[in-house]
Design a protein around this motif. Sequence first.
Motif, mmCIF file in Angstrom:
data_model
loop_
_atom_site.group_PDB
_atom_site.id
_atom_site.type_symbol
_atom_site.label_atom_id
_atom_site.label_comp_id
_atom_site.label_asym_id
_atom_site.label_seq_id
_atom_site.Cartn_x
_atom_site.Cartn_y
_atom_site.Cartn_z
ATOM 1 N N TYR A 3 -9.626 -60.962 -31.076
ATOM 2 C CA TYR A 3 -9.610 -61.502 -29.721
ATOM 3 C C TYR A 3 -10.465 -60.612 -28.842
ATOM 4 C CZ TYR A 3 -7.793 -62.922 -25.150
ATOM 5 O OH TYR A 3 -7.673 -63.363 -23.858
ATOM 6 N N GLY A 4 -11.325 -61.225 -28.013
ATOM 7 C CA GLY A 4 -12.183 -60.417 -27.152
ATOM 8 C C GLY A 4 -12.807 -61.201 -26.029
ATOM 9 N N ASN A 5 -13.749 -60.558 -25.371
ATOM 10 C CA ASN A 5 -14.442 -61.100 -24.216
ATOM 11 C C ASN A 5 -15.710 -61.821 -24.675
ATOM 12 O OD1 ASN A 5 -16.106 -61.361 -21.871
ATOM 13 N ND2 ASN A 5 -14.941 -59.731 -20.895
ATOM 14 N N SER A 6 -15.908 -63.033 -24.210
ATOM 15 C CA SER A 6 -17.085 -63.809 -24.624
ATOM 16 C C SER A 6 -18.395 -63.196 -24.127
ATOM 17 C CB SER A 6 -16.978 -65.255 -24.144
ATOM 18 O OG SER A 6 -16.895 -65.317 -22.735
ATOM 19 N N MET A 7 -18.315 -62.307 -23.155
ATOM 20 C CA MET A 7 -19.521 -61.686 -22.612
ATOM 21 C C MET A 7 -19.694 -60.239 -23.093
ATOM 22 S SD MET A 7 -20.744 -64.210 -21.140
ATOM 23 C CE MET A 7 -22.168 -63.453 -20.390
ATOM 24 N N MET A 8 -18.948 -59.838 -24.116
ATOM 25 C CA MET A 8 -19.038 -58.456 -24.571
ATOM 26 C C MET A 8 -20.421 -58.145 -25.145
ATOM 27 S SD MET A 8 -16.581 -58.427 -27.895
ATOM 28 C CE MET A 8 -16.417 -59.899 -28.873
ATOM 29 N N ASN A 9 -20.730 -56.886 -25.132
ATOM 30 C CA ASN A 9 -21.993 -56.372 -25.637
ATOM 31 C C ASN A 9 -22.138 -56.691 -27.126
ATOM 32 O OD1 ASN A 9 -23.886 -54.342 -26.759
ATOM 33 N ND2 ASN A 9 -23.911 -53.623 -24.639
ATOM 34 N N ASP A 10 -23.376 -56.836 -27.575
ATOM 35 C CA ASP A 10 -23.663 -57.159 -28.982
ATOM 36 C C ASP A 10 -22.984 -56.210 -29.959
ATOM 37 O OD1 ASP A 10 -25.294 -59.063 -27.893
ATOM 38 O OD2 ASP A 10 -27.162 -58.218 -28.655
ATOM 39 N N ILE A 11 -22.953 -54.938 -29.634
ATOM 40 C CA ILE A 11 -22.370 -53.957 -30.556
ATOM 41 C C ILE A 11 -20.883 -54.235 -30.792
ATOM 42 C CG2 ILE A 11 -21.794 -52.152 -28.874
ATOM 43 C CD1 ILE A 11 -22.972 -50.177 -31.030
ATOM 44 N N TYR A 12 -20.181 -54.685 -29.751
ATOM 45 C CA TYR A 12 -18.758 -55.016 -29.905
ATOM 46 C C TYR A 12 -18.577 -56.307 -30.697
ATOM 47 C CZ TYR A 12 -17.921 -51.407 -26.441
ATOM 48 O OH TYR A 12 -17.869 -50.213 -25.769
ATOM 49 N N LEU A 13 -19.443 -57.273 -30.458
ATOM 50 C CA LEU A 13 -19.366 -58.527 -31.206
ATOM 51 C C LEU A 13 -19.572 -58.266 -32.694
ATOM 52 C CD1 LEU A 13 -19.148 -61.593 -31.290
ATOM 53 C CD2 LEU A 13 -21.609 -61.695 -30.808
ATOM 54 N N LYS A 14 -20.581 -57.479 -33.016
ATOM 55 C CA LYS A 14 -20.844 -57.146 -34.427
ATOM 56 C C LYS A 14 -19.708 -56.330 -35.020
ATOM 57 C CE LYS A 14 -25.806 -57.502 -33.895
ATOM 58 N NZ LYS A 14 -27.068 -56.792 -33.799
ATOM 59 N N SER A 15 -19.127 -55.446 -34.227
ATOM 60 C CA SER A 15 -17.974 -54.664 -34.682
ATOM 61 C C SER A 15 -16.791 -55.587 -34.989
ATOM 62 C CB SER A 15 -17.582 -53.640 -33.617
ATOM 63 O OG SER A 15 -16.358 -53.023 -33.945
ATOM 64 N N ALA A 16 -16.580 -56.560 -34.118
ATOM 65 C CA ALA A 16 -15.485 -57.511 -34.332
ATOM 66 C C ALA A 16 -15.683 -58.271 -35.637
ATOM 67 C CB ALA A 16 -15.395 -58.484 -33.158
ATOM 68 N N ILE A 17 -16.873 -58.755 -35.857
ATOM 69 C CA ILE A 17 -17.170 -59.527 -37.064
ATOM 70 C C ILE A 17 -17.006 -58.660 -38.311
ATOM 71 C CG2 ILE A 17 -19.037 -60.672 -38.322
ATOM 72 C CD1 ILE A 17 -19.949 -61.702 -35.508
ATOM 73 N N GLN A 18 -17.531 -57.453 -38.274
ATOM 74 C CA GLN A 18 -17.413 -56.561 -39.430
ATOM 75 C C GLN A 18 -15.955 -56.199 -39.697
ATOM 76 O OE1 GLN A 18 -19.333 -52.720 -39.046
ATOM 77 N NE2 GLN A 18 -19.681 -52.647 -41.255
ATOM 78 N N THR A 19 -15.214 -55.892 -38.652
ATOM 79 C CA THR A 19 -13.802 -55.522 -38.794
ATOM 80 C C THR A 19 -12.999 -56.665 -39.404
ATOM 81 O OG1 THR A 19 -13.945 -54.003 -36.922
ATOM 82 C CG2 THR A 19 -11.746 -54.788 -37.520
ATOM 83 N N ILE A 20 -13.186 -57.863 -38.865
ATOM 84 C CA ILE A 20 -12.463 -59.036 -39.371
ATOM 85 C C ILE A 20 -12.882 -59.339 -40.805
ATOM 86 C CG2 ILE A 20 -12.204 -61.530 -39.070
ATOM 87 C CD1 ILE A 20 -12.398 -60.950 -36.000
ATOM 88 N N ASN A 21 -14.161 -59.225 -41.090
ATOM 89 C CA ASN A 21 -14.655 -59.460 -42.445
ATOM 90 C C ASN A 21 -14.040 -58.474 -43.437
ATOM 91 O OD1 ASN A 21 -16.320 -60.895 -44.277
ATOM 92 N ND2 ASN A 21 -17.770 -59.199 -44.230
ATOM 93 N N ASN A 22 -13.708 -57.270 -42.977
ATOM 94 C CA ASN A 22 -13.076 -56.255 -43.833
ATOM 95 C C ASN A 22 -11.570 -56.415 -43.926
ATOM 96 O OD1 ASN A 22 -15.496 -55.023 -44.535
ATOM 97 N ND2 ASN A 22 -15.457 -53.669 -42.758
ATOM 98 N N GLY A 23 -11.039 -57.505 -43.389
ATOM 99 C CA GLY A 23 -9.617 -57.785 -43.526
ATOM 100 C C GLY A 23 -8.721 -57.163 -42.478
ATOM 101 N N LEU A 24 -9.314 -56.652 -41.410
ATOM 102 C CA LEU A 24 -8.531 -56.013 -40.350
ATOM 103 C C LEU A 24 -8.494 -56.896 -39.110
ATOM 104 C CD1 LEU A 24 -10.039 -52.440 -40.768
ATOM 105 C CD2 LEU A 24 -7.853 -53.277 -41.660
ATOM 106 N N THR A 25 -7.630 -56.555 -38.179
ATOM 107 C CA THR A 25 -7.539 -57.258 -36.911
ATOM 108 C C THR A 25 -8.374 -56.518 -35.879
ATOM 109 O OG1 THR A 25 -5.312 -58.003 -37.444
ATOM 110 C CG2 THR A 25 -5.924 -58.039 -35.119
ATOM 111 N N TRP A 26 -9.051 -57.261 -35.015
ATOM 112 C CA TRP A 26 -9.917 -56.637 -34.016
ATOM 113 C C TRP A 26 -9.521 -57.065 -32.611
ATOM 114 C CZ3 TRP A 26 -13.228 -57.657 -30.042
ATOM 115 C CH2 TRP A 26 -14.089 -56.629 -29.677
ATOM 116 N N LEU A 27 -9.420 -56.076 -31.728
ATOM 117 C CA LEU A 27 -9.183 -56.309 -30.292
ATOM 118 C C LEU A 27 -10.116 -55.408 -29.511
ATOM 119 C CD1 LEU A 27 -5.292 -56.187 -30.181
ATOM 120 C CD2 LEU A 27 -6.712 -58.195 -29.824
ATOM 121 N N ILE A 28 -10.619 -55.929 -28.409
ATOM 122 C CA ILE A 28 -11.478 -55.089 -27.571
ATOM 123 C C ILE A 28 -10.581 -54.225 -26.696
ATOM 124 C CG2 ILE A 28 -11.743 -56.707 -25.675
ATOM 125 C CD1 ILE A 28 -14.715 -55.744 -25.640
#
Length: 117
Positions: free
Chosen positions: A92-117
């Motif tokens: 769950y996060g902000n639709s206007m977040m910086n690219d680095i956070y978006l990529k972090s979210a995707i990588q984290t979720i892809n690794n089986g973890l939960t991601w929050l900003i």
Amino acid sequence: MKKISLYTNLKRDYEKMKNSLIDYDLKNIENREELLTLKENIIIIINTSVNLDKEEETIEILLENRNKILILESTPKLINAQNWLLLGVHGYGNSMMNDIYLKSAIQTINNGLTWLI
């Protein structure tokens, strides 16, 4: 190439994601029926600007189809994060977040973890 689907009705969100996620196969989902046919997507990004009919049922079907889900809002709220996570979404996060956070979210979720900003 990793598949990411974006369910939004805001052109600016699609353009932002397209520019941010050049290393992914990004597909824009047009309607709920198309959304519910997705299977085994790395990430489905749902922008809450879209009226997600039958939220609980939709999330349940997406999870049954082995999709990973990231919910984005233009104004994130803790209570909304809690509610989405209780439904089983992966991030769950902000639709206007910086690219680095978006990529972090995707990588984290892809690794089986939960991601929050």
